[in-house]
Design an enzyme around this catalytic site. Structure first.
Site, PDB file in Angstrom:
ATOM      1  N   ASP A 244       0.842  -1.188   0.000  1.00  0.00           N
ATOM      2  CA  ASP A 244       0.000   0.000   0.000  1.00  0.00           C
ATOM      3  C   ASP A 244       0.879   1.240   0.000  1.00  0.00           C
ATOM      4  OD1 ASP A 244      -2.185  -1.563   0.053  1.00  0.00           O
ATOM      5  OD2 ASP A 244      -2.654  -1.277   2.172  1.00  0.00           O
ATOM      6  N   LYS A 266      -3.174   2.005  -2.840  1.00  0.00           N
ATOM      7  CA  LYS A 266      -4.321   2.364  -2.018  1.00  0.00           C
ATOM      8  C   LYS A 266      -3.935   3.391  -0.961  1.00  0.00           C
ATOM      9  CE  LYS A 266      -6.770  -0.758  -0.353  1.00  0.00           C
ATOM     10  NZ  LYS A 266      -7.730  -1.776   0.044  1.00  0.00           N
ATOM     11  N   MET A 379      -8.403   6.956   9.534  1.00  0.00           N
ATOM     12  CA  MET A 379      -8.941   7.636   8.344  1.00  0.00           C
ATOM     13  C   MET A 379      -9.984   8.669   8.748  1.00  0.00           C
ATOM     14  SD  MET A 379      -9.181   4.440   5.705  1.00  0.00           S
ATOM     15  CE  MET A 379      -9.563   3.161   6.880  1.00  0.00           C
TER      16      MET A 379
HETATM   17  N1  SAH Z   1      -3.803  -1.323   8.810  1.00  0.00           N
HETATM   18  C1  SAH Z   1      -3.474  -0.009   9.261  1.00  0.00           C
HETATM   19  C2  SAH Z   1      -4.582   0.975   8.991  1.00  0.00           C
HETATM   20  C3  SAH Z   1      -4.832   1.191   7.543  1.00  0.00           C
HETATM   21  S1  SAH Z   1      -6.032   2.410   7.256  1.00  0.00           S
HETATM   22  C4  SAH Z   1      -3.078  -0.065  10.725  1.00  0.00           C
HETATM   23  O1  SAH Z   1      -3.256  -1.093  11.368  1.00  0.00           O
HETATM   24  O2  SAH Z   1      -2.576   0.922  11.234  1.00  0.00           O
HETATM   25  C5  SAH Z   1      -5.032   3.863   7.048  1.00  0.00           C
HETATM   26  C6  SAH Z   1      -5.092   4.724   8.275  1.00  0.00           C
HETATM   27  O3  SAH Z   1      -4.237   4.224   9.252  1.00  0.00           O
HETATM   28  C7  SAH Z   1      -4.640   6.142   8.054  1.00  0.00           C
HETATM   29  O4  SAH Z   1      -5.653   6.945   7.471  1.00  0.00           O
HETATM   30  C8  SAH Z   1      -4.344   6.570   9.483  1.00  0.00           C
HETATM   31  O5  SAH Z   1      -5.534   6.858  10.176  1.00  0.00           O
HETATM   32  C9  SAH Z   1      -3.776   5.289  10.051  1.00  0.00           C
HETATM   33  N2  SAH Z   1      -2.290   5.274  10.018  1.00  0.00           N
HETATM   34  C10 SAH Z   1      -1.489   4.488   9.310  1.00  0.00           C
HETATM   35  N3  SAH Z   1      -0.208   4.727   9.599  1.00  0.00           N
HETATM   36  C11 SAH Z   1      -0.204   5.701  10.525  1.00  0.00           C
HETATM   37  C12 SAH Z   1       0.812   6.396  11.253  1.00  0.00           C
HETATM   38  N4  SAH Z   1       2.118   6.141  11.068  1.00  0.00           N
HETATM   39  N5  SAH Z   1       0.428   7.348  12.118  1.00  0.00           N
HETATM   40  C13 SAH Z   1      -0.870   7.627  12.353  1.00  0.00           C
HETATM   41  N6  SAH Z   1      -1.852   6.996  11.692  1.00  0.00           N
HETATM   42  C14 SAH Z   1      -1.539   6.048  10.802  1.00  0.00           C
END
Ligand code: SAH
Length: 458
Positions: A244, A266, A379
């Protein structure tokens, strides 16, 4: 690197050595290992050089180098041990565009000769840019000890067998054959014989074609240090990594060098490659027998559309495994210095998404609005105003603390502390552009809830 190592083609090329003394002899010992045409320019060459000439290994020209000698030469060694004469021939070489080395004068040379560990055709060249020749010799001695004398023969045997090995399908099958051939390359002994190579090939040809499989791997919030060991091993094994957009380059760099890296494109908000195509790609690559690492940010099981991809694998009869990762909410809470659950505060924590496939996501607002509730909103940037409105509508305290952790666990991390009533416009005003977790009900440790300012704290 002030000097860039390359392997120069010298077979049949003219290599000029100006001088016939000790310095020239030392260089000639090395040069005679090559297939170059060596010309020594010296009035009175060392007897050893005369011997080599008599054996037809080099030719002697009994006068100093002049300009016309340089036309078409590949290399020149100025080895007169005499600065003025060496300077003269170096100038001629420079004018003719011939690379030159002045023996024991690195500063004025255009190339240097590395220390060599010679297991021809396997050659290790060692250089320190003249900074520590003694160390270079130590490294050489170390390698001389480690690399068996027969290594060159092993390489040659492999080279001769390459056409036969083409019977194996390219990629994994062929790599695993060569890996078996060279398994004992560092063990002293003879090179693998033709019968051994034949036997290994037969074994590998007889093997059932490798079964592809899919590893759904969590990459964590973004810092390579937050990968699990299992995730690292998966990256090491990958034939293809389908990732991703949120997975940073520093993590992709850990993939096996030969692995193909494909961005599935994505983001939190929609996607540039439709999910169906991603599913199809995963299935197609695994069906070819490849190890597919489907790399997702955070944990693959948190807002990662994992089930659709698993369903596609199941439908195609493809083996799959989940390698969990650190979800960004866990990192965000850690960065706030808070626990996700706390005795007397919240005995449950919710992970919400601001967006779902239909747009703004609906939730159990009444439960979320209750005092003490803690929720990590993924998100959530675009949905912030909607969430804020729904919670207030359902009776949430406008002073409920809200923390925003942008780029949690990455160098660009930023933390905002605010309250529900002013979540927007605070979020927009702060210009949060990176991935962010919005934490309902948590404040950065050390900050009293009542003090939560509507501005960035770090
Ligand atoms: N599978 C991922 C989430 C994917 S959805 C997980 O477990 O974290 C994508 C969302 O994840 C982003 O919009 C944000 O809200 C969050 N996200 C991913 N990486 C991040 C980070 N380093 N810091 C803060 N939020 C993060």
């Amino acid at each position: 690197m002030r000097f860039f190592p390359v392997f120069l083609r010298v077979a049949n090329a003219r290599i000029l050595v100006a001088g016939g003394g000790e310095a020239a002899v030392a260089k000639l010992r090395l040069l005679l290992k090559t297939e170059g045409r060596i010309e020594v320019y010296a009035d009175e060459p060392d007897p050893l050089i005369r011997e080599w000439a008599a054996e037809g290994r080099l030719s002697i020209v009994a006068r100093p180098v002049d300009a016309k000698d340089l036309a078409g030469a590949r290399l020149l060694y100025a080895a007169n041990d005499e600065p003025v004469e060496d300077g003269r021939v170096a100038t001629l070489a420079r004018a003719a565009g011939v690379l030159f080395n002045i023996v024991d004068n690195l500063a004025d040379s255009e190339f240097l000769t590395p220390a060599l560990v010679d297991r021809d055709p396997l050659v290790v060249a060692i250089g320190t840019e003249g900074a520590a020749p003694v160390l270079a010799r130590k490294v050489k001695a170390h390698l001389e000890e480690k690399l068996p004398a027969a290594l060159g023969a092993v390489v040659r045997a492999g080279e001769a067998f390459r056409p036969a090995a083409e019977a194996l399908p390219k990629g994994r099958a062929r790599r695993s054959f060569w890996s078996a051939v060279f398994a004992d390359a560092f063990v002293p002994g003879a090179a693998p014989g033709a019968d051994m190579l034949d036997r290994l090939l037969a074994e590998h040809l007889g093997e059932a074609p490798k079964k592809g499989r899919v590893l759904f791997v969590g990459a964590g919030p973004g810092d390579p240090d937050d990968l699990t060991m299992r995730a690292r091993r998966a990256l090491d094994e990958a034939d293809v990594v389908i990732h991703d957009r949120l997975v940073p380059g520093a993590i992709l760099e850990l993939a096996r060098r030969e692995a193909e890296i494909v961005e599935a494109g994505k983001t939190g908000f929609g996607e540039s490659i439709p999910q169906d195509e991603i599913n199809a790609m995963i299935v197609e690559r695994a069906s070819r027998g490849e190890v597919v690492v489907r790399l997702k940010s955070g944990d693959p099981g948190v807002f990662g559309r994992l089930d659709e991809e698993i369903d596609a694998c199941e439908a195609a009869g493809i083996e799959w495994t989940i390698v969990p990762g650190l979800t960004s909410a866990a990192m965000a809470a850690a960065r706030l210095g808070q626990s996700l659950t706390k005795r007397g505060r919240n005995s449950e924590v919710r992970f919400l998404t601001g967006q779902d496939v239909k747009g703004l996501a609906d939730h159990d607002w009444a439960a979320l609005a209750r005092p003490g509730s803690v929720a990590a909103i993924y998100m959530g940037k675009r949905a912030a105003r909607f969430i804020q409105g729904r919670l207030l509508m359902h009776g949430a305290d406008p002073g409920t603390p809200v923390s925003v952790v942008e780029n949690a666990g990455r160098p660009e991390e930023r933390i905002l502390a605010t309250r529900l009533s002013v979540l927007e416009p605070t979020l927009s005003a702060a210009g949060v552009t990176g991935p962010a977790i919005i934490f309902l009900g948590l404040v950065p440790r050390g900050l009293a809830v009542a003090d939560a300012p509507a501005e960035a704290v770090s």
